[in-house]
Write an enzyme that holds these catalytic residues in place. Sequence first.
Site, PDB file in Angstrom:
ATOM      1  N   CYS A  68     -16.467 -19.578 -36.288  1.00 22.54           N
ATOM      2  CA  CYS A  68     -16.055 -20.904 -35.787  1.00 22.54           C
ATOM      3  C   CYS A  68     -16.446 -21.936 -36.849  1.00 22.54           C
ATOM      4  CB  CYS A  68     -16.726 -21.212 -34.458  1.00 22.54           C
ATOM      5  SG  CYS A  68     -16.482 -19.935 -33.190  1.00 22.54           S
TER       6      CYS A  68
ATOM      7  N   GLY B 226     -15.071 -24.538 -38.374  1.00 19.91           N
ATOM      8  CA  GLY B 226     -14.774 -25.971 -38.378  1.00 19.91           C
ATOM      9  C   GLY B 226     -14.499 -26.452 -39.783  1.00 19.91           C
ATOM     10  N   ALA B 227     -15.152 -27.548 -40.165  1.00 25.16           N
ATOM     11  CA  ALA B 227     -14.973 -28.088 -41.520  1.00 25.16           C
ATOM     12  C   ALA B 227     -15.874 -27.419 -42.540  1.00 25.16           C
ATOM     13  CB  ALA B 227     -15.218 -29.597 -41.508  1.00 25.16           C
ATOM     14  N   GLY B 228     -16.703 -26.479 -42.111  1.00 23.71           N
ATOM     15  CA  GLY B 228     -17.396 -25.621 -43.056  1.00 23.71           C
ATOM     16  C   GLY B 228     -18.810 -25.985 -43.440  1.00 23.71           C
TER      17      GLY B 228
ATOM     18  N   LYS C 138     -21.716 -25.046 -42.158  1.00 23.19           N
ATOM     19  CA  LYS C 138     -22.541 -23.839 -42.203  1.00 23.19           C
ATOM     20  C   LYS C 138     -21.971 -22.829 -43.199  1.00 23.19           C
ATOM     21  CE  LYS C 138     -24.658 -24.260 -37.636  1.00 23.19           C
ATOM     22  NZ  LYS C 138     -24.138 -25.614 -37.331  1.00 23.19           N
TER      23      LYS C 138
ATOM     24  N   ASP D  32     -11.178 -20.491 -38.109  1.00 21.97           N
ATOM     25  CA  ASP D  32     -11.196 -21.437 -36.990  1.00 21.97           C
ATOM     26  C   ASP D  32      -9.796 -21.503 -36.403  1.00 21.97           C
ATOM     27  OD1 ASP D  32     -13.539 -23.589 -36.216  1.00 21.97           O
ATOM     28  OD2 ASP D  32     -11.573 -24.223 -35.502  1.00 21.97           O
TER      29      ASP D  32
ATOM     30  N   ASP E  11     -20.868 -20.341 -34.630  1.00 15.85           N
ATOM     31  CA  ASP E  11     -21.263 -21.714 -34.281  1.00 15.85           C
ATOM     32  C   ASP E  11     -20.357 -22.140 -33.136  1.00 15.85           C
ATOM     33  OD1 ASP E  11     -22.310 -24.227 -34.237  1.00 15.85           O
ATOM     34  OD2 ASP E  11     -21.481 -24.874 -36.151  1.00 15.85           O
TER      35      ASP E  11
ATOM     36  N   CYS F  25     -25.343 -26.350 -30.465  1.00 12.97           N
ATOM     37  CA  CYS F  25     -26.137 -27.576 -30.554  1.00 12.97           C
ATOM     38  C   CYS F  25     -26.272 -28.182 -29.163  1.00 12.97           C
ATOM     39  CB  CYS F  25     -25.525 -28.569 -31.549  1.00 12.97           C
ATOM     40  SG  CYS F  25     -23.787 -28.949 -31.269  1.00 12.97           S
TER      41      CYS F  25
END
Length: 395
Positions: free
Chosen positions: A211, A213-215, A217, A235, A282, A335
């Site tokens: 997952c 996202g914009a990267g 992690k 993603d 994530d 989170c």
Amino acid sequence: MTPAARVQAAIDLLDAVIAAARGQGASADRIAAEWFRARRYVGSKDRRAIRELVWSAIRACGPVPVSGRAAMLRLAADDPAMRALFDGSTYGPAPIVADEAVAEGGIAPQWLVERLSASGLDADDQASLLDRAPLDIRANTLKISREELRVRLPVEAEPVMGPHALRLPSGTAAEAWPEFAEGLFEVQDAGSQMACMALHVQPGEAVVDLCAGAGGKTLVLGAAMANRGTLLACDIDRARLSRLPERAARAGVLVETRLLNPGQELAMLDDWQGRADAVMIDAPCSGTGTWRRNPEARWRIDAKAIDRYCAMQANVLTIGAALVRPGGRLTYVVCSLLDAEGADRIAAFLAANPDWEPVLPPLPAGRPHRQGWRLVPFRDRTDGFFFATLVRRVN
């Protein structure tokens, strides 16, 4: 602007934020940016003062206020000087009248407070979720060490937990620095960096960020791998994933991206099934651990949303687990500090998958929480996180 005019401007902006929260519209940050863009005559000092009033009022209100005025009256309840600004002056707010609605204070809506308490968070833990967040950055070890970066930065930077994190003064415009353009660091909360440490990726491994996202992690994993091995970032959100190639190029991280179709993830990852040494998940979540940055987010959550997140989390855990080879591992991250999204999800997965077992890697902050690890702002000075690392047994 007069102080009273600033208060009225904050009320107007709060009305827009409250309407957006009720309708699942734009974030408070975006609304504020657009509001000020349409009022270029407002000077920089006035902008800062208005933003301070707005975010202070958001933090002061537990449930969603009925109006921006009610929210500002909550902020003024214990501030006689601010109450005096409700004077009916030109561009200022109308005088306060008897029995006028005042927003309710508190940490969050009561049902959500009860869930936080049931998840083991005491009053101090809950209050810390609304503290002001610092600005953390991560030194990109593909290009520079933390100490080398610290010397180069134009402001004092405090080393914090983990080997690569630095903490800057709140409000620092770090992304405007040439060091950022050179890819020497990324803006990333120290807790997020620590969640990546829990996966303990090594050079030469085959790693999936499921997952991505914009990267954020993904870039941590790529640096830890020293660009040796194979790194795949996936993603279902095209817009978010499309930001990763530019970020990766700036950081010097070698990564393949793959856009997945919802409901077809496993089929589209058939070439990775049972192959990955490590998988990062994530997972989408309510974000209760990030209220320090987005305090109005607690007005957008309801019980049905939590249930939807839980279903998505169970799904991505199933997908991620299918990618891991025997002896490999995955780290599940949210989170959120609600057990429904964290510890309960891991317990349910382990009950249904006896060939997996949890491990607790040594970390410089946080503490064990059931079969995983928890970071809380009050104790750890990070955003709130739950994460768990699981290893697939070799049969």
